[in-house]
Write an enzyme that holds these catalytic residues in place. Structure first.
Site, PDB file in Angstrom:
ATOM      1  N   MET A 337       0.864  -1.068   0.009  1.00 44.18           N
ATOM      2  CA  MET A 337       0.094   0.103   0.013  1.00 44.18           C
ATOM      3  C   MET A 337       0.900   1.373  -0.059  1.00 44.18           C
ATOM      4  SD  MET A 337      -3.149  -0.754  -0.410  1.00 44.18           S
ATOM      5  CE  MET A 337      -4.036   1.055  -0.215  1.00 44.18           C
ATOM      6  N   VAL A 414       1.077  -1.265   9.251  1.00 44.63           N
ATOM      7  CA  VAL A 414       0.239  -2.460   9.634  1.00 44.63           C
ATOM      8  C   VAL A 414      -1.123  -2.034  10.367  1.00 44.63           C
ATOM      9  CG1 VAL A 414       1.699  -4.401   9.596  1.00 44.63           C
ATOM     10  CG2 VAL A 414       1.190  -3.023  11.632  1.00 44.63           C
ATOM     11  N   GLU A 415      -2.216  -2.783  10.229  1.00 43.72           N
ATOM     12  CA  GLU A 415      -3.550  -2.430  10.599  1.00 43.72           C
ATOM     13  C   GLU A 415      -3.463  -2.724  12.021  1.00 43.72           C
ATOM     14  OE1 GLU A 415      -5.353   0.033   8.601  1.00 43.72           O
ATOM     15  OE2 GLU A 415      -7.376  -1.129   8.515  1.00 43.72           O
ATOM     16  N   LYS A 420      -0.246   1.933  15.067  1.00 41.46           N
ATOM     17  CA  LYS A 420      -0.579   3.208  14.302  1.00 41.46           C
ATOM     18  C   LYS A 420      -0.458   4.504  15.094  1.00 41.46           C
ATOM     19  CE  LYS A 420      -3.418   1.505  10.359  1.00 41.46           C
ATOM     20  NZ  LYS A 420      -2.594   2.180   9.119  1.00 41.46           N
ATOM     21  N   HIS A 463      -8.326   6.517   2.904  1.00 45.00           N
ATOM     22  CA  HIS A 463      -8.525   5.162   2.636  1.00 45.00           C
ATOM     23  C   HIS A 463      -8.355   4.799   1.326  1.00 45.00           C
ATOM     24  CE1 HIS A 463     -10.883   1.069   2.593  1.00 45.00           C
ATOM     25  NE2 HIS A 463      -9.589   0.714   2.563  1.00 45.00           N
ATOM     26  N   ASN A 513     -15.767  -1.118   2.692  1.00 50.60           N
ATOM     27  CA  ASN A 513     -15.827  -2.348   3.565  1.00 50.60           C
ATOM     28  C   ASN A 513     -16.990  -2.819   4.173  1.00 50.60           C
ATOM     29  OD1 ASN A 513     -13.392  -3.017   2.170  1.00 50.60           O
ATOM     30  ND2 ASN A 513     -12.006  -2.157   3.894  1.00 50.60           N
TER      31      ASN A 513
END
Lengths: 738, 435
Positions: A337, A414-415, A420, A463, A513
């Site tokens: 990403m 990373v999510e 974060k 996003h 989503n």
């Protein structure tokens, strides 16, 4: 220019006509009060009258058509009039009107030349084709095309007739069926135009061209060149009946592969050309007009015309003309990403610092960006040299050097909420007071992340969808403390990257989503119940999704999907209960989808076959061919309804909760974020066309048979009772006070 | 003159960074000289946080001058995203080109014509092309002029297979056309003149490798290197110099045969610097400007000198240039706490050591009564030199300055001498000071 009455006549309105000292008549189109020229009915009528006058002018030796707009020729027919077509008769009348006017151009006794600079589309191109000769500027702003099929119609003002006559059958078919425009240089190569001119010297060079034409030798040379562009072989191939059939068959195969037969326009255009090619043009025009009138009133065309308008409106979303003011940016987290976002920034001319914790990770980001630039080079969207410049705009780092100078940072680690938060807090301490700080998250709440920050007003969710270069949507997520200015700046940045923006409220899963995952989850449930993997995918593709839900799960990565599904389940409870087969596939079987070679399918490059080992997680299913039922006992309609109505139901909830402003935002987001079938016009537009009452009934039926999760959303119940539609809801009114 | 130069103002070297040095044909072989430099230029800009619009000039040194990038400084600057308005020049003083860029920039600053200069050097010796010989060139030219088939055939009939023998660009570049010797042969000249034995050369070589390997191991080199993510695949990261060998030994070096004089020679590919790819860049500023910006600078350039000598003894350039520098600046060798003397060849470094220390040499060649001054090996090339690290000819000068300033800072030392021999018969010497 002594005698005003014959040499210079200026019409009131859109068209003007002027004869110069060489007795060349210049017809100029300049639609008042508009940035671009388009054929409104009035403008067409006016041209009609002007042409009579031109035809009567005995003194003039040649007629040249030019645009009075700075960098635009004629963008085509007025789309509002297209949208306003009432029935077939109305459509037929519109087609014939244009054909008649352009026939007049073709019938002028003196040589006619169109000089194209800027966009020349649809009806504009058809007018140009009716001229004897064409010139185009070699400027990058010039493009010539017949994009009608993208609106579900075909060129109805002679395009299907004149284009193949000029550029040859094969190229003519390609231009009409793909709707793709060509730049001046390409048009010259195809023989679509007879010469190139420089924008600066447009009229001088056009005048010189006409001068050449008026000598017989010059005219013969131009025509010979045009013939050469088509090529001897192609002229022979299109003349000989069996090889000509071959061209048609191949074109049909290509369009079927691309559209799965869901878009009638390109096929119809092909059949019109097939039927009329080589015949009499008057008869051909009749066939064309008839086909146009039939296509113009189809649902597909209506939906595509709406989509065109909605896309234009979306471009203005989140603050119309605001500039992002971003010259330098940083990306933190150089994964697939991060690398993709770095590509998007670089491609928009923005200088980027790309940071990760180790150089090997930075290299992955470079590789991801390079792959995307490489794809552009392959498609000749850029040169290798431009790609090198693009890659040089990205500079890797494992520190924060240079962050003090950036206008925006996009975090793409990373999510994981804690990671974060930590990264964002550190980033914030390294950047300027006014720097826009964005997080690329697919489902984590932005407001919670903002807790880690000193300046939450500068912080916003951005996003991007994977892969960044192919997914045109960006959800801009406003956290509780995000300032209005920050939202506008973020939206402007995303638009600068060429993305369509939907501003969404901060809620788990945001919009796309949250709507899409339950649909995939439901598809996995059907698989669990014994539905054949390929059957589910086939039926949903037939409905119009770009790929089946189980293929999509494999593409996204089952592990990634599971992670988001869990987040959604914990936020929304039972109706989002993760399908057992999904968690088992990932956690017991270690199956991760396409990237690891195995998911619901076994992947070998682009080829796939059903993954037999996963079938143990399902109620034993075998392959079934089209039309057959499998062990699930589900009918085709049930499969489609369970998947698609799940989306409608969730979208209704989002609408009610004010996640987005209105139904059009939902549809635009689903179209751009998931590739939802454009010919159906969008998820809620489709639901409206079916009827909300019917949707409610079908959902209730499903709820009875398959469980409470199908219970219609309150908004659907309300609309069903009152006979309303999703689009009938005034936008924004349901949004809770911010 | 010497008095005025003595009071010369200093030029600040705000920060500097280089690529890892890759052996020719090694990890960086697919990166052209201009592309090599872009990364370090961008990194210097990022580290200093300078407003790119305020840079007055870009000066880059490069020896091979690749055909695709005429005025390579301009190509580098634009690729690195510097504004189009910033003027750029490429400088060439052979092996000192990377130093010339810095002194040219400094000259501009001292003259008050510039305030901020981005300087550096780059070289991709992997990409120095093979050339088409004169006869083949003439033939191809004639073919292009031949219009008819008959004339074309007639022209082709002049072709001889020998025309295809390529001219090796790098070989030409490393040969002095005036004295007729290649660089290795000039090292043999010095070995004989100063009686530098094969064993002494190999021992020095071993030391260079050990020091460079240790500096790499300890992360000292990492402080001056920006890793290169290597295009076109971007799979590999070149973060370390390829040359240094921790396992280098006298035995291994002893096995190598003399390369330039196969019968009676002493110079081998082992005790010579390898052909190398690399780039470096620094930001220069007037001292006032650096202070006004509040920059914590890397160090200062306080003085410098270039000198000329006989091309066949070009390796002695350092002693000539240093003598001139000391004369200009006053003071002696003992003021320098560290010395970077570029290692073109082990024989050449040792010859310099002897010439620096010799009263006789000073009298005969420098017109001075006393020796320039002894070089203490404990101060010399403390982190290894080009024999281990490699010598990308256009970039080395910049590396020496960066390496020196970083080491001065680490040691808390004050003054350093960076000096270098130049093909064609010149020497360069820079007097550097820690911040």
């Amino acid at each position: 220019m002594t005698d005003q009455s014959t040499e210079t006549q200026v019409m009131n309105g859109a068209w003007s006509y002027e004869v110069d000292e060489h007795w060349i008549g210049w017809v100029r189109f300049d639609l008042p009060d508009e940035k671009v020229n388009k054929f409104t009915s009035a403008a067409l009528m006016e041209l009609d009258g002007l042409l009579d006058q031109v035809a009567a002018d005995q003194s003039v030796k040649a007629v040249v058509f030019v645009s009075g707009k700075a960098d635009s020729f004629i963008v085509g027919a007025d789309i509002n009039e297209l949208a306003g077509i009432t029935d077939e008769t109305d459509a037929l009348g519109k087609a014939k009107a244009g054909q008649r006017v352009f026939d007049k151009i073709a019938g002028l006794k003196v040589p006619t030349v169109a000089v194209v600079h800027g966009a020349c589309m649809g009806g504009g191109t058809e007018m140009v084709l009716a001229c004897d000769y064409r010139l185009a500027s070699d400027d990058a702003k010039t493009s010539i095309g017949l994009p009608e099929v993208n609106l579900g119609i075909l060129p109805g003002w002679g395009g299907t007739q004149r284009m193949p006559r000029i550029v040859g059958l094969a190229q003519g078919i390609t231009l009409i069926m793909t709707g793709k425009a060509v730049v001046g240089k390409k048009a010259f190569k195809l023989g679509l135009v007879d010469g190139l001119v420089a924008k600066t010297f447009l009229e001088e060079q056009a005048g010189a061209f006409v001068g050449q034409l008026l000598k017989g030798k010059g005219r013969r040379r131009v025509l010979a060149k045009r013939k050469k562009a088509v090529g001897k072989v192609m002229r022979f191939v299109q003349w000989l009946s069996p090889t000509r059939s071959l061209i048609f068959n191949k074109a049909e195969k290509q369009v079927m592969a691309k559209t799965k037969g869901q878009y009638p326009a390109p096929l119809r255009a092909l059949s019109v050309i097939r039927e009329t090619y080589g015949g009499n043009i008057t008869e051909g025009l009749d066939v064309e007009a008839k086909a146009f009138s039939e296509l113009a009133v189809t649902d597909v065309s209506r939906n595509l015309v709406w989509l065109f308008g909605a896309t234009q409106r979306a471009k203005k979303a989140g603050g119309g003309k605001c500039v992002a003011g971003v010259e330098r940016a940083a990306v933190v987290g150089a994964g697939v990403m991060g690398g993709g976002i770095a590509w998007a920034l670089s491609n928009a001319g923005i200088d980027i610092r790309m940071k990760d914790i180790a150089w090997d990770a930075v290299a992955k980001g470079y590789a991801a960006a390079s792959k995307m630039f490489g794809a552009m080079v392959k498609r000749r969207k850029m040169t290798k040299g431009e790609m090198a410049l693009g890659m040089h705009r990205i500079s890797g780092t494992v520190g924060f050097e240079g962050f003090g100078k950036v206008d925006a940072v996009i975090e793409a680690v990373v999510e994981d909420m804690e990671i974060k938060k930590k990264v964002l807090a550190e980033v914030e301490s390294k950047v300027g007071e006014d720097t826009l700080v964005c997080t690329n998250t697919s489902s984590l709440p932005v407001s919670e992340m903002a807790e880690a920050l000193e300046r939450p007003e500068n912080f916003v969710g951005l996003h991007f969808f994977n892969p960044v270069n192919r997914m045109p949507l960006v959800e801009v997520i406003a956290g509780e403390k995000t300032s209005e200015e920050t939202i506008v700046r973020a939206a402007a940045l995303a638009k600068k990257l060429g993305k369509t923006v939907v501003v969404v409220r901060d809620s788990v899963g945001f919009l796309v989503n949250r709507v899409l995952l339950p649909y995939v989850n439901e598809s996995v449930r059907m698989f669990e119940e014994g539905a054949d993997v390929e059957r589910v995918d086939r039926l949903i593709e037939k409905f119009g999704m770009p790929m089946g839900p189980l293929t999509l799960a494999d593409e996204v990565g089952l592990d990634v999907g599971l992670k988001v599904a869990r987040v959604l389940e914990s936020a929304f409870g039972d109706r989002m209960h993760v399908a057992g087969a999904l968690s088992e596939a990932v956690e017991s079987k270690g199956v991760k989808g396409k990237k690891a070679g195995a998911g619901f399918y076994m992947w070998d490059g682009k080829k796939k076959r059903v993954n037999e080992t996963l079938l143990k997680l399902a109620k034993g299913s075998g392959h079934v061919s089209e039309g057959e039922l499998d062990n699930s006992g589900l009918t085709d309609d049930q499969v489609v309804d369970r998947a698609v109505l799940t989306m409608v139901n969730e979208a209704a909830r989002c609408l009610e909760e004010g996640i987005v402003d209105g139904a059009e935002d939902v549809d635009m987001a689903m179209l751009m974020g998931t590739g939802f079938a454009p010919f159906r016009g969008g998820l809620l537009r489709w639901a409206d066309s079916v009827g909300v009452k019917q949707i409610a009934d079908r959902l209730e039926g499903l709820a009875e048979k398959f469980g409470d999760r199908f219970e219609p959303a309150p908004l659907i119940k309300r609309l069903a009772e009152g006979g309303g539609t999703f689009y009938g809801q005034p936008s924004g009114v349901m949004k809770p006070a911010a | 003159m010497s008095t005025s130069m003595n009071n010369q103002k200093r030029v600040a070297i705000v920060d500097g960074v280089r690529t890892a040095f890759g052996k020719a044909g090694g990890g960086l072989r697919d990166v052209q000289a201009d592309d090599l430099a872009v990364g370090v230029v961008k990194e210097v800009l990022a580290r200093t946080g300078v407003d790119v619009g305020q840079i007055d000039e870009v000066v880059f040194g490069n020896v091979a001058q690749p055909a695709h990038a005429a005025n390579i400084a301009r190509v580098i600057a634009l690729k690195a995203g510097l504004p189009k308005s910033v003027p750029c020049q490429t400088v060439h003083r052979n092996c000192a080109s990377g130093m010339q860029a810095i002194t040219t920039g400094a000259t501009q600053i001292l003259a008050g014509r510039s305030d901020l200069v981005l300087a550096g050097g780059t070289e991709s010796m992997s990409n120095i092309p093979l050339l088409v010989g004169k006869q083949m060139t003439d033939l191809l030219g004639a073919l292009m002029r031949a219009k008819t088939l008959g004339k074309k055939l007639k022209t082709w009939s002049r072709f001889r297979p020998g025309f295809l023998a390529p001219v090796i660009g790098i070989k030409l570049g490393l040969t002095d056309v005036v004295c007729g010797l290649n660089m290795g042969q000039t090292a043999e000249v010095l070995a004989r003149e100063f009686g530098v034995s094969r064993e002494e050369q190999d021992a020095f070589t071993l030391m260079s490798h050990q020091r460079a390997a240790r500096a790499t191991e300890d992360g000292l080199m990492g402080e001056e290197i920006l890793p290169t993510v290597v295009p076109p695949k971007y799979e590999k990261v070149q973060a370390k110099d390829e040359g240094p060998r921790a396992e280098q030994s006298m035995a291994a070096l002893g096995k190598l045969r003399p390369f330039f004089d196969r019968y009676a020679g002493t110079v081998t590919v082992g005790n010579a610097c390898p052909v190398t790819d690399g780039a470096g860049a620094v930001l220069l500023a007037s001292e006032e400007r650096a202070k006004a910006e509040g920059w914590i600078v890397l160090g200062y350039l306080s003085n410098w000198a270039y000198a000329g000598l006989d091309g066949s003894r070009m390796g002695l350039g350092p002693v000539y240039a240093t003598a001139k520098l000391l004369e200009q600046a006053g003071g002696g060798m003992d003021e320098y706490e560290l010395i970077e003397l570029n290692e073109a060849f082990a024989a050449q470094v040792i010859a310099n050591e002897r010439a620096f220390a010799s009263d006789e040499f000073a009298k005969e060649h420098l017109g001075q009564d006393k020796a320039v001054g002894e070089i203490d090996r404990e101060k010399l090339n403390v982190n290894g030199g080009a024999i281990a690290l490699g010598h990308p000819v256009g970039a080395t000068g910049t590396r020496l300055v960066i390496t020196m300033l970083k080491e001065l800072k680490r040691r808390g030392a004050n003054k350093g001498l960076a000096t270098l021999c130049i093909g064609g018969g010149q020497g360069a010497a820079l007097s550097l000071e820690a911040a």
